[in-house]
Design a protein around this motif. Structure first.
Motif, PDB file in Angstrom:
ATOM      1  N   LYS A  97       0.829  -1.216   0.000  1.00  0.00           N
ATOM      2  CA  LYS A  97       0.000   0.000   0.000  1.00  0.00           C
ATOM      3  C   LYS A  97       0.864   1.269   0.000  1.00  0.00           C
ATOM      4  O   LYS A  97       0.365   2.361  -0.244  1.00  0.00           O
ATOM      5  N   GLN A  98       2.172   1.111   0.313  1.00  0.00           N
ATOM      6  CA  GLN A  98       3.058   2.275   0.393  1.00  0.00           C
ATOM      7  C   GLN A  98       4.030   2.354  -0.781  1.00  0.00           C
ATOM      8  O   GLN A  98       5.016   3.091  -0.733  1.00  0.00           O
ATOM      9  N   ARG A  99       3.776   1.600  -1.828  1.00  0.00           N
ATOM     10  CA  ARG A  99       4.718   1.532  -2.950  1.00  0.00           C
ATOM     11  C   ARG A  99       4.886   2.890  -3.640  1.00  0.00           C
ATOM     12  O   ARG A  99       3.961   3.700  -3.681  1.00  0.00           O
ATOM     13  N   ILE A 100       6.065   3.094  -4.200  1.00  0.00           N
ATOM     14  CA  ILE A 100       6.393   4.334  -4.901  1.00  0.00           C
ATOM     15  C   ILE A 100       6.589   3.981  -6.369  1.00  0.00           C
ATOM     16  O   ILE A 100       7.587   3.354  -6.741  1.00  0.00           O
ATOM     17  N   ALA A 101       5.618   4.339  -7.191  1.00  0.00           N
ATOM     18  CA  ALA A 101       5.690   4.045  -8.628  1.00  0.00           C
ATOM     19  C   ALA A 101       6.906   4.737  -9.228  1.00  0.00           C
ATOM     20  O   ALA A 101       7.238   5.872  -8.869  1.00  0.00           O
TER      21      ALA A 101
END
Length: 338
Positions: free
Chosen positions: A303-307
């Protein structure tokens, strides 16, 4: 043989386990590194399929021949360090180590014991192989260990078959077999999974007692975070063949940093939680370790991923202090703004 290194019993460096498949290369263990010191318990935690059991079998050299292992497994034996991966599969040298210096407690005691031989004879096989050829002396040593692990009427039980033992008693016999040579390293692969809660508690207490007595290093493999809190000094959280976070056990419960670790701890039922309150769950499943792309393995579920960052490269392990390490771009991003 090499030079003596501190009081580490084992140090695993950049371990890879690969399995060639028709569809490509399956890599269930991908660059795993950890060490365990004398008298220390390291817990390896993670979902099924993350590579925990293949790691333990690679240490003992009992993975299937089609599994290709690389890296280093540096093992302290009689004051010298030896790379176990350099030993030939099934060689006399690896057999001398297995059982005597490093042994394993398996998940299913009914599968670990041969049904056609008595329990005593199977424990004694290890004693005769590694300690003494004198059958009478070997039996005395085996019986003594059966008594130490709390098997009542050990003299009678020695001549009984596995089917005559209860699950808990058979697990005690399996511990006796693993410890009869007093190894420096004990690998416990989900040793209480098949047992009910009461027996599970007894087995865990027994293991802690024997570990303190023999000063063994233990690699404790489990998916149960409650057992980790009870048994371990340090914990490594595994995901898709890698340790993505490691720390002393109190630190990881108090201050989990990786989104996956946070999700694991949030999914545990806590005292005081309302019975109708829905438990947190991590969406999705662990991906198959087949032709793994160069990105964070947890990217699809995070949920905290950085595209543009997490999906473009694999994060490196970052030291957060106090023995706490994490592989996550969130903390590398924070570091760039320090």
């Amino acid at each position: 043989m090499g030079n003596k290194v501190g009081n580490k019993v084992i140090e695993v460096k950049d371990l890879h386990v690969e399995i060639p498949m028709d569809e490509g290369m399956l890599t269930p263990v991908r660059g795993l590194s950890f060490s365990i010191e004398e008298g220390e318990v390291l817990g390896l935690v993670g979902e099924s399929g993350c590579g925990k059991s293949l790691t333990s079998k690679a240490i003992l050299g009992i993975n299937d021949k089609k599994c290709l292992s690389s890296g280093e497994i540096l093992f302290m034996r009689e004051g010298q360090v030896q790379d176990l991966l350099k030993l030939k599969y099934g060689s006399e040298e690896i057999r001398k180590i297995r059982g005597k210096h490093a042994s394993m407690i398996f998940q299913e005691p009914m599968v670990a014991f041969h049904p056609m031989y008595t329990v005593g004879a199977q424990i004694n096989e290890c004693t005769l192989l590694h300690i003494t050829k004198d059958k009478r002396k070997a039996k005395e040593i085996s019986l003594d260990m059966m008594k130490r692990v709390g098997i009542a009427n050990a003299d009678k039980r020695y001549d009984q078959y596995p089917f005559e033992f209860s699950g808990g008693m058979l697990q005690r016999a399996l511990i006796a077999m693993a410890l009869v040579c007093r190894p420096g390293l004990l690998i416990a692969d989900e040793p209480t999974t098949a047992l009910d809660v009461t027996i599970q508690a007894q087995i865990l207490d027994l293991m802690k007692q024997l570990q303190a007595e023999f000063k063994m290093a233990i690699l404790f493999i489990t998916h149960d975070l409650g057992i980790v809190a009870r048994m371990c000094d340090r914990v490594g959280v595994m995901y898709l063949g890698k340790i993505i976070e490691s720390a002393p056990v109190r630190e990881i419960y108090k201050n989990p940093r990786h989104p996956y670790t946070q999700g694991l701890l949030a999914s545990v039922h806590k005292v005081g939680t309302h019975s109708r309150e829905k438990l947190f769950s991590i969406e999705g499943t662990v991906p198959l370790a087949l032709n793994v792309p160069k990105q964070c393995g947890f990217f699809e579920r995070c949920k905290q991923r950085i595209a543009g960052l997490c999906d473009c490269a694999e994060p490196e392990s970052r030291d957060l202090g106090n023995g706490h390490q994490v592989s996550c771009f969130i903390y590398e991003k924070e570091a760039r703004h320090d």
